[in-house]
Design a protein around this motif. Structure first.
Motif, mmCIF file in Angstrom:
data_model
loop_
_atom_site.group_PDB
_atom_site.id
_atom_site.type_symbol
_atom_site.label_atom_id
_atom_site.label_comp_id
_atom_site.label_asym_id
_atom_site.label_seq_id
_atom_site.Cartn_x
_atom_site.Cartn_y
_atom_site.Cartn_z
ATOM 1 N N MET A 247 -8.732 5.063 27.721
ATOM 2 C CA MET A 247 -9.563 6.044 27.038
ATOM 3 C C MET A 247 -10.648 5.361 26.213
ATOM 4 O O MET A 247 -10.509 4.217 25.805
ATOM 5 C CB MET A 247 -8.699 6.904 26.117
ATOM 6 N N GLY A 248 -11.663 6.096 25.940
ATOM 7 C CA GLY A 248 -12.816 5.510 25.260
ATOM 8 C C GLY A 248 -12.553 5.278 23.784
ATOM 9 O O GLY A 248 -11.497 5.613 23.270
ATOM 10 N N ASP A 249 -13.558 4.710 23.115
ATOM 11 C CA ASP A 249 -13.342 4.471 21.698
ATOM 12 C C ASP A 249 -14.030 5.511 20.821
ATOM 13 O O ASP A 249 -14.063 5.396 19.619
ATOM 14 C CB ASP A 249 -13.769 3.055 21.313
ATOM 15 N N LYS A 250 -14.605 6.523 21.460
ATOM 16 C CA LYS A 250 -15.160 7.624 20.672
ATOM 17 C C LYS A 250 -13.991 8.495 20.199
ATOM 18 O O LYS A 250 -13.174 8.945 20.999
ATOM 19 C CB LYS A 250 -16.114 8.481 21.516
ATOM 20 N N ALA A 251 -13.955 8.732 18.907
ATOM 21 C CA ALA A 251 -12.831 9.502 18.369
ATOM 22 C C ALA A 251 -12.951 10.963 18.759
ATOM 23 O O ALA A 251 -14.039 11.522 18.784
ATOM 24 C CB ALA A 251 -12.811 9.391 16.858
ATOM 25 N N LEU A 252 -11.824 11.550 19.079
ATOM 26 C CA LEU A 252 -11.794 13.002 19.223
ATOM 27 C C LEU A 252 -11.747 13.601 17.826
ATOM 28 O O LEU A 252 -11.208 12.992 16.900
ATOM 29 C CB LEU A 252 -10.554 13.421 20.004
ATOM 30 N N ASP B 247 -4.535 4.691 20.858
ATOM 31 C CA ASP B 247 -5.720 4.386 21.646
ATOM 32 C C ASP B 247 -6.973 4.311 20.779
ATOM 33 O O ASP B 247 -6.978 4.738 19.625
ATOM 34 C CB ASP B 247 -5.910 5.454 22.723
ATOM 35 N N SER C 121 -17.826 7.279 15.478
ATOM 36 C CA SER C 121 -16.735 6.388 15.861
ATOM 37 C C SER C 121 -15.471 6.815 15.140
ATOM 38 O O SER C 121 -15.507 7.636 14.228
ATOM 39 C CB SER C 121 -17.071 4.960 15.446
ATOM 40 N N ALA C 122 -14.355 6.243 15.553
ATOM 41 C CA ALA C 122 -13.104 6.570 14.905
ATOM 42 C C ALA C 122 -13.190 6.290 13.411
ATOM 43 O O ALA C 122 -12.729 7.067 12.586
ATOM 44 C CB ALA C 122 -11.972 5.773 15.526
ATOM 45 N N VAL D 184 -6.058 16.683 24.669
ATOM 46 C CA VAL D 184 -7.191 15.851 25.027
ATOM 47 C C VAL D 184 -7.835 16.303 26.336
ATOM 48 O O VAL D 184 -9.057 16.320 26.482
ATOM 49 C CB VAL D 184 -6.726 14.369 25.049
ATOM 50 N N ASP E 77 -9.525 6.075 20.832
ATOM 51 C CA ASP E 77 -10.055 7.360 20.384
ATOM 52 C C ASP E 77 -9.232 7.935 19.229
ATOM 53 O O ASP E 77 -9.435 9.059 18.824
ATOM 54 C CB ASP E 77 -10.110 8.348 21.550
ATOM 55 N N LYS F 4 -15.138 8.942 11.665
ATOM 56 C CA LYS F 4 -14.394 10.202 11.560
ATOM 57 C C LYS F 4 -13.372 10.099 10.436
ATOM 58 O O LYS F 4 -13.113 11.057 9.731
ATOM 59 C CB LYS F 4 -13.694 10.514 12.870
#
Ligand code: SF4
Ligand code: SF4
Ligand code: SF4
Lengths: 181, 797
Positions: A1-6, A84, A158-159, A127, A86, A162
């Motif tokens: 999974m990416g590093d952009k935070a949900l 992860d 980014s995480a 997710v 994200d 957030k």
């Protein structure tokens, strides 16, 4: 999974009235047994006003906090739980040996061993719904509109950012934020 | 408690303390240490309250976090996802309760199976939310217990027998031929009055069914609700305001909401959410409820009245408002009649007297009355509780008067008449062909002479007084009723005094039940007709209750076995009864007819998704109110003409004053002064979000969360009786008893117990409700403020 935070889920205790719709929505979304869910609504009472209730009775949905430093991940002997990029703590059923160390270690009772598969299960912030542009099942359906996604406008944060933002909302130990007047 | 549950409870406490600590520091966060010290020992390092920054939380920013993504975008995303999974989305609306939430049905393209149901995020009313009943409604389709074919009883003959019932499957043709033959035969031999048409809660086809009853010519028509649900409010609206339904709340514009005898958080979540929005905007919330309900938990003021004393509380508040000159003088002098008579009549009702009558502390009576009257605009959100007191019409009237004298009628933010969306209403005497029942026949209606507001012209659906009807069925006096059709009603459970109802049903020579499941009532039938669920049928949901500004639509998303919609069944039956020309062969024809004034066909309306008309304010101030005086009738001339008290009076002054000595507590208690062996006041007013009336008890997702019939008891009272949380308890009265399970709450008054109705079997609380103290004029069976005893049931009993 990416590093952009949900986006974290924000729980507005002024609005949660304990209807447990979130539990049913979660159970159906994750195809769990009807009596299971990854979110549980607790009731709290005091003799004087408390956050969420001028009359001293509050409802608090409890689910995985996606802790900054998760106890469950450290406890798992087989590497089946990972935090992860994200921000989400995920369970990998292939790797899970069903020992239950994670269930014992989670301080919040958020993680359960699913009776059918014998593997760990926990809130995944829906997710798969979020990546397809939909709201998590509990967030969308909560009749009190007590659940929302924080700062959903900012897709690029980014995480770390957030985490910074969530400070503004209220109280959290990880990525789920509680607020009340 | 399992370990997980314990940990969750501890975490919940932590959250509350964490937030409280922030609050206590004047909105400033405390350092992690203060709260961190209370974290569970196993908590990993770093698990600290994130409010570590010590900065003032920016309120505006907090509020801005909540807006949802655009509804249309969410709908488009849902469609795209469904498509990628081989599913299509069919928009419809839920009818697992009257809220009629718009929703999306996800159907697999390959085989037409309904896979899931979600809220419709593009709905302007719900914004995508859906309650558990709607979410879990797929089970309505695929529950293995769904009835799929018409059934004919083989035996045993005794309808009340405990033996298993034997059935044979029959074709629709044979079933309907038999029903028509039988009831035509009874009509020919014994008159139309020997056949009764009974129904359940409103479903969109209800008035079509009333039409059939009237066209058939029988005066015997009724439901478990009506005099106990909605009719008192509707009659009140009519006689007080001259309007069909004038009590909708304009929540978006209000500044004060008075929720009376209703728990919208559980029973009408969309209204609940609107109320939460209003509160979030800064509106005041006052809740009147004997239990600290989910809605009451959010209230600024919670008035814990003794159940059934609603009229006394409303009149007490009214007196505070009149005495304190807090009413709207202009509106009262220009637009009301009977003010002086009312003011005079209630002038003795001080807050202290009101406290003695209702159990609400005088200071709270005063505070609530003042807050409601001095915050403008304000609205009253009331529900079925006010229909179920021993003086139902007067309870409703007292509340309408409260709203009227404070100038909150027909203004933004107040109580309003809902807008008309152009379609034809089914809720008229014209539609139901009420005039088919002539004056001679009307006299055959149970209660006709005593309850004009239920049985006569002022009634929304002129019908039987059901306790009288059941007694007549059981006794055969004054004439015998031989056959009954029961559509969409689990009558053996949903009526009060279930034993007596069963006795009555047992006497029938012929019984037809139309339902989705083999209910306790269907078990008693000769012919069972399988009805479809709302997921399988068309419907125009245009009720004045559903949403203030929208009419919404249902469409079939599946078909299960041979089950059919009630409208279709009624149409086919009417054909066989020689009444075909008055009905609709195909349900769509009915809906085309209803929609015809809008210029749309049902199909076109479906495409449009909803009809809209904004609320209009101030009309009555231009045209006058459609009452005999043209004003809001505080003193009702229409009630007076029917021989019903024109002024709501509540407990009589002499009685109140006379009994107000000693510890000074006077309950308006049905069942008289003898307290033993029934020391508790009880009501059947508790509701659960998982059920509606007798429905949903077969749905695994819903039943999992409330598996047993609950009775709310004060925790200390329970301790004194040796009753622990979750233990079986017998609730008993002189009429009967029910086996329920204790739910302990400290906020429930020590002498009060409250049961959740609607369960089959021993948990059916209606076994304990007798028939006495019917409300004047309308015959309501009181379900509030009754007397009961409770005892612990030991194992094996
Ligand atoms: S659905 Fe919403 S209001 Fe209901 S319990 Fe869950 S969070 Fe609270
Ligand atoms: S809340 Fe429990 S399950 Fe979730 S990350 Fe933290 S320790 Fe793990
Ligand atoms: S409130 Fe629940 S049951 Fe009622 S219409 Fe909405 S989703 Fe259906």
């Amino acid at each position: 999974m990416g590093d952009k935070a949900l986006a974290p889920i924000v729980v507005d205790l002024d609005r949660c009235w304990g209807c447990r719709t979130c539990e049913v929505a979660c159970s159906l979304e994750h195809r769990l047994a009807p009596d299971l869910s990854f979110i549980h609504v607790e009731e709290k009472r005091e003799s004087s006003p408390i956050p969420g209730s001028p009359q001293g009775k509050s409802f608090i949905p409890v689910f995985c906090q996606h802790c900054d430093d998760p106890a469950c991940v450290s406890a798992c002997p087989s590497g089946a739980l990972v935090k992860d990029g994200d921000g989400i703590v995920r369970a990998n059923p292939e790797a899970c040996i069903g020992c239950g160390a994670c269930e014992d270690s989670c301080p919040y009772g958020a993680l359960i061993l699913l009776p059918e598969s014998g593997t760990a299960g926990l809130c995944d912030l829906c997710v798969s719904r979020q990546v397809s542009g939909r709201l998590p099942a509990c967030v969308q359906h909560c009749p009190g509109r007590a659940l929302s996604l924080a700062d959903s406008g900012d897709e690029t944060a980014s995480a770390a950012q957030k985490t910074e933002q969530k400070l503004k909302f209220g109280w959290a130990v990880g990525r789920t934020v509680y607020k009340a007047r | 408690m399992d370990a997980g549950k314990e940990k969750r409870a501890a975490f919940a406490a932590l959250v509350i303390r964490g937030l409280a600590a922030r609050g206590a520091a004047g909105g400033r966060a405390k350092g992690p240490g203060a709260i961190g010290a209370e974290l569970p020992a196993s908590s990993p390092p770093g698990l600290a309250p994130s409010a570590a920054g010590n900065e003032e939380p920016d309120k505006a920013e907090v509020r801005r976090s909540a807006p949802r993504p655009d509804g249309q975008a969410l709908l488009a995303a849902a469609r795209a996802w469904a498509g990628s999974e081989g599913m299509e989305i069919i928009p419809s609306c839920c009818f697992s309760c009257n809220t009629a939430c718009e929703l999306l049905v996800f159907r697999r393209k390959s085989d037409g199976r309904v896979m899931k149901i979600e809220g419709d995020p593009s709905s302007p009313v719900t914004k995508g939310v859906l309650c558990p009943k709607g979410l879990a409604a797929v089970d309505l389709l695929y529950n293995p217990e769904r009835l799929k074919k018409p059934l004919r009883r083989i035996g045993p003959k005794d309808r009340n027998s405990m033996e298993p019932v034997q059935w044979e499957e029959v074709s629709w043709n044979d079933a309907l031929d038999e029903v028509a033959d039988k009831i035509l035969g009874f009509r020919e031999r014994e008159g139309a009055r020997s056949v009764a048409f009974l129904e359940g809660t409103r479903r969109g086809w209800s008035r079509v069914y009333s039409r059939l009853a009237n066209a058939f010519g029988t005066p015997n028509h009724g439901a478990a609700g009506w005099a106990q649900c909605l009719w008192p409010r509707l009659v009140d609206c009519k006689v007080t305001f001259g309007a069909q339904y004038s009590e909708a709340c304009d929540f978006p514009n209000t500044r004060c909401v008075l929720v009376w005898g209703s728990n919208p958080a559980s029973t009408w979540p969309i209204l609940g959410a609107d109320i939460m929005d209003a509160v979030e905007r800064g509106s005041k919330l006052i809740v009147v409820d004997p239990r600290l309900s989910e809605t009451a938990a959010k209230a600024d003021l919670w008035l814990r009245l003794r159940p059934g004393t609603d009229t006394d509380l409303a009149l007490g508040m009214l007196n505070v408002i009149l005495k304190g000159n807090l009413y709207d003088r202009d509106f009262v002098s220009n637009w009301t009649s009977g003010f002086d008579a009312l003011a005079e009549d209630i002038s003795w009702r001080s807050p202290e007297v009101t406290q003695r009558l209702t159990g609400v502390p005088a200071g709270l009576v005063l505070a609530a009355a003042r807050l409601f009257a001095s915050t403008s605009p304000a609205c009253i959100s009331r529900c079925v509780s006010v229909d179920q007191t021993a003086d139902s019409i007067q309870t409703c009237r007292a509340l309408s008067i409260l709203a009227a004298v404070t100038g909150n009628i027909d203004v933004p933010g107040g109580n309003v008449a809902v807008s008309l969306r152009g379609e034809r209403s089914q809720n008229t005497h014209e539609f139901i062909l009420a005039d088919q029942i002539g004056p001679e026949s009307l006299k055959d209606r149970a209660g006709y002479h005593t309850y004009p507001l239920l049985c006569g012209a002022l009634s929304p659906v002129p019908s039987d007084h059901m306790p009288g009807f059941w007694e007549q069925l059981a006794s055969g006096q004054p004439y015998r009723i031989k056959a009954a059709l029961i559509f969409g009603s689990n009558a053996a459970v949903s009526y009060t005094n279930s034993r007596r109802v069963r006795d009555g049903i047992g006497q029938l020579e012929f019984l037809v039940v139309c339902d989705q499941f083999m209910t306790e009532t269907a078990r008693m039938a000769d012919i069972v007709l399988p009805a479809s669920s709302w997921l399988e049928r068309d419907n125009v949901v245009s009720s004045f209750q559903t949403a203030n500004e929208y009419t919404v639509f249902q469409q079939p998303c599946a078909s299960i076995g041979e089950s059919r919609s009630d409208v279709a069944i009624i149409g086919d039956l009417a054909e066989r009864l020689g009444l075909g020309k008055l009905f609709w062969k195909n349900p769509r024809d009915l809906y085309d007819y209803l929609l015809s004034p809008t210029g749309l066909s049902f199909g076109q309306a479906l495409e449009k998704r909803r009809l809209y008309a904004p609320l209009v304010f101030g009309t009555s101030r231009k045209t006058g109110f459609k009452t005999p005086s043209g004003k809001v009738e505080l003193y009702s001339s229409l009630l007076e003409a029917e021989g019903v008290d024109p002024i709501p009076r509540g407990t009589a002054k002499e009685e109140a004053m006379g009994r107000a000595s000693g510890d000074g507590e006077v309950a308006r208690v049905v069942g008289g002064p003898s307290f033993e062996p029934y020391p508790f006041v009880f009501s059947t007013g508790a509701r659960s979000i998982f059920f509606r009336h007798t429905e949903n008890r077969r749905n695994p997702w819903l039943i999992a969360r409330e598996p047993r019939p609950l009775v709310y008891i004060n925790d200390e009272t329970a301790a004194g009786l040796g009753i622990s949380e979750g233990e079986p308890v017998e609730v008993f009265t002189s009429t009967g008893s029910a086996l329920m399970y204790a739910k302990l709450e400290p906020e429930v008054a020590p002498d009060f117990v409250q049961a959740v109705p609607g369960w089959e079997g021993r948990g059916n609380i209606n076994y304990a409700l007798g028939w006495e103290n019917f409300a004047e004029g309308i015959g309501t069976v009181p379900m509030r403020g009754l007397r009961c005893g409770i005892r612990k049931v030991s194992d094996g009993r």
